[in-house]
Design a protein around this motif. Structure first.
Motif, short mmCIF file in Angstrom:
data_model
loop_
_atom_site.label_atom_id
_atom_site.label_comp_id
_atom_site.label_asym_id
_atom_site.label_seq_id
_atom_site.Cartn_x
_atom_site.Cartn_y
_atom_site.Cartn_z
N ASN A 40 -42.34 -38.72 75.44
CA ASN A 40 -42.39 -38.79 76.90
C ASN A 40 -41.56 -39.94 77.44
O ASN A 40 -40.86 -39.81 78.42
N VAL A 90 -36.31 -37.41 90.54
CA VAL A 90 -37.10 -36.70 89.53
C VAL A 90 -38.57 -36.79 89.94
O VAL A 90 -39.13 -37.87 90.06
N ARG A 101 -34.28 -40.43 79.96
CA ARG A 101 -33.14 -39.54 79.88
C ARG A 101 -33.00 -38.66 81.11
O ARG A 101 -31.91 -38.17 81.41
N SER A 102 -34.09 -38.46 81.84
CA SER A 102 -34.05 -37.57 82.99
C SER A 102 -33.29 -38.16 84.17
O SER A 102 -32.90 -37.43 85.08
N HIS A 103 -33.07 -39.49 84.19
CA HIS A 103 -32.37 -40.09 85.34
C HIS A 103 -31.24 -41.03 84.93
O HIS A 103 -30.73 -41.80 85.75
N CYS A 157 -30.04 -39.25 92.55
CA CYS A 157 -30.89 -38.46 91.65
C CYS A 157 -32.35 -38.65 92.05
O CYS A 157 -32.76 -39.73 92.47
N LYS A 161 -42.70 -40.27 91.24
CA LYS A 161 -41.30 -39.83 91.31
C LYS A 161 -40.39 -41.04 91.20
O LYS A 161 -40.80 -42.19 91.44
N ILE A 205 -42.28 -37.73 87.17
CA ILE A 205 -41.60 -38.26 86.00
C ILE A 205 -42.56 -38.97 85.04
O ILE A 205 -42.44 -38.85 83.82
N LEU A 255 -37.86 -39.14 77.09
CA LEU A 255 -37.48 -38.08 78.02
C LEU A 255 -37.49 -38.58 79.46
O LEU A 255 -36.66 -38.18 80.26
N ALA A 256 -38.44 -39.47 79.80
CA ALA A 256 -38.48 -40.02 81.16
C ALA A 256 -37.20 -40.77 81.48
O ALA A 256 -36.62 -40.61 82.55
N GLN A 300 -27.46 -41.67 82.49
CA GLN A 300 -26.30 -41.07 81.86
C GLN A 300 -25.54 -42.16 81.10
O GLN A 300 -25.77 -43.36 81.32
#
Length: 359
Positions: free
Chosen positions: A47, A72, A53-55, A70, A81, A75, A50-51, A57
Motif C-alpha cells: 500500500n 488521487v 507511485r500513484s502521484h 494530479c 485525497k 489514497i 502504491l500510494a 513520476q
C-alpha cells in the motif's frame, strides 16, 4: 522385571521420538520462514509503495517528483485525497498575490503521508493567520539532499518570505545512499567545496528493478539468508556508500548554500526538526541531532525543535499523534507541529518582524 533388551528398546523409541520431533521442528521452522518470506515479498512496498507511485513520476535529477495537476482520491483510505498543483507541490494553486508565503521543504512527514490535504502541517499552518500561504514541498522518501536540490531547482525561483526546511533524523542517513527502496536517487559529493551530483541523470526505476529490490529486501526474513548474511558481513563488512563524516560535511555545505540562496532574496531560513516515534522513546540525542544543533549555531540559522512539544504531551496522548500503520503524523500530530512552528515564528527575531504588517 524389565530386561536390558526392553530398556534398550525404550531408549531407541525415545531417541527416535526426539529425532522425529527435531525433524518436525526443522521442517516447521523452514516452512514458516519460507511462508514469511513469501508474505513479505508480496506485501513489501504494498500500500505504501502504491500510494507514492500513484502521484509521482521519474525525475532525472531528484529520482522522483510529484505529477503536476494530479489528484488521487482515497489514497490513504476512505475520505483522504492528495492534490498536486500545477507546480508539482501538494495543495491548491498558489495565489497571485503571495501575501506572507512560507515555503515548506521536507519528506513524507511534510507532504503529510497518511492524511488528507487539509490535515498536513503546512496546510494547518496556513490556517493560523489569514495572511499566510504555505507551499508544501514535501516528498515521500526524500533525503536532505533531494529536498535541497528540489528547492534549488523549483522552489528558489518562487516569491516567498520564509523558508522552513523540515526533516527527521532518517533524512540525513538517506543522503548516504544512491537508492531508496530500490529507487535511484541523487548522491552528492564535495568537489573543492562545491556540491555536485555524482550520478546524474538518476536511472529510471523499471518494474524489473522494483521486483528485484522487493526480493532482496524480503530475503532478510529467511533464516538461511540471515545466516549467510551474517557470515558474509564478518568476512567483508558492507555499509552505506557514503561515510558519516562525508555526509556531515555535505550537510553543512547544503545548509550554507541554502542560506546563501535565501539571503540573496531577503528570505528567512529556519530549520525544523520533526520528531519520530522511535526518537521520542530514546533518552539520548542521536548523532544527527547534535550535528544539526551545532551547524545551526555556527551558521546562524534558527532551529525549531518540535520534539520539545511532543515530549511535553501526556504519555497516554503521544500514541494518538502517530499513525499505527507507519508512524507518520496523524491529523493531531500535524496540528501540534503547525501550532509549535507558528508560536516560534512569532518569537524568532528573523521571522517575527514579517508579521508586523501585511506585505
Amino acid at each position: 522385571m524389565e530386561t536390558s533388551r526392553e530398556r534398550m528398546g525404550w531408549l531407541k523409541k525415545l531417541l527416535f521420538a526426539f529425532v522425529a520431533a527435531g525433524l518436525v521442528f526443522v521442517f516447521l521452522e523452514g516452512a514458516c520462514s519460507t511462508f514469511y518470506f513469501a508474505w513479505k515479498f508480496f506485501s513489501i512496498g504494498g500500500n505504501e509503495d502504491l500510494a507514492e507511485r500513484s502521484h509521482t513520476q521519474h525525475d532525472p535529477l531528484l529520482g522522483w517528483v510529484n505529477i503536476p495537476s494530479c489528484e488521487v482520491q482515497d489514497i490513504y483510505g476512505p475520505g483522504t485525497k492528495i492534490t498536486i498543483n500545477s507546480l508539482g507541490f501538494r495543495g491548491p494553486e498558489l495565489r497571485e498575490d503571495p501575501g506572507l508565503r512560507i515555503f515548506c521543504s521536507g519528506d513524507s512527514f511534510t507532504i503529510g503521508y497518511g492524511v488528507t490535504d487539509e490535515d498536513t502541517w503546512p496546510a494547518l499552518l496556513g490556517t493560523l493567520d489569514p495572511r499566510l500561504e504555505t507551499v508544501n514541498a514535501g516528498q515521500g522518501g526524500y533525503g536532505v539532499d533531494q529536498s535541497f536540490l528540489w528547492f534549488e531547482r523549483d522552489g528558489h525561483p518562487l516569491d516567498f518570505s520564509i523558508h522552513l526546511f523540515a526533516f527527521i533524523w532518517h533524512d540525513f542517513e538517506r543522503m548516504r545512499e544512491s537508492r531508496f527502496f530500490g529507487y535511484g536517487k541523487p548522491l552528492l559529493a564535495l568537489d573543492e567545496g562545491t556540491l555536485r551530483v555524482t550520478n546524474e541523470p538518476v536511472a529510471l526505476h523499471s518494474e524489473l528493478s522494483r521486483w528485484t529490490d522487493r526480493a532482496a529486501r524480503s530475503l532478510q526474513y529467511l533464516r538461511l539468508a540471515q545466516l549467510f548474511g551474517k557470515a558474509a558481513q564478518e568476512v567483508a563488512p558492507s555499509g552505506p556508500e557514503m561515510s558519516q563524516e562525508a555526509a556531515t560535511d555535505i550537510t553543512r555545505a547544503i545548509l550554507e548554500k541554502m542560506k546563501a540562496l535565501d539571503d540573496e532574496r531577503g528570505r528567512a531560513l529556519v530549520l525544523v526538526w520533526l520528531p519520530t516515534r522511535d526518537e521520542l522513546a530514546l533518552s539520548e540525542d542521536r548523532y544527527w541531532k547534535r550535528i544539526v544543533v551545532q551547524q545551526s549555531i555556527e551558521l546562524g540559522i534558527p532551529l525549531f525543535d518540535l520534539g520539545e512539544d511532543f515530549r511535553r504531551v501526556e504519555p497516554e496522548r503521544v500514541g494518538g499523534l502517530f499513525r499505527d500503520e507507519d508512524d507518520h503524523f496523524t491529523p493531531e500530530g500535524n496540528l501540534l507541529v503547525a501550532e509549535g512552528i507558528w508560536r516560534r515564528l512569532k518569537k524568532e527575531p528573523s521571522t517575527s518582524s514579517r508579521f508586523e504588517s501585511p506585505r
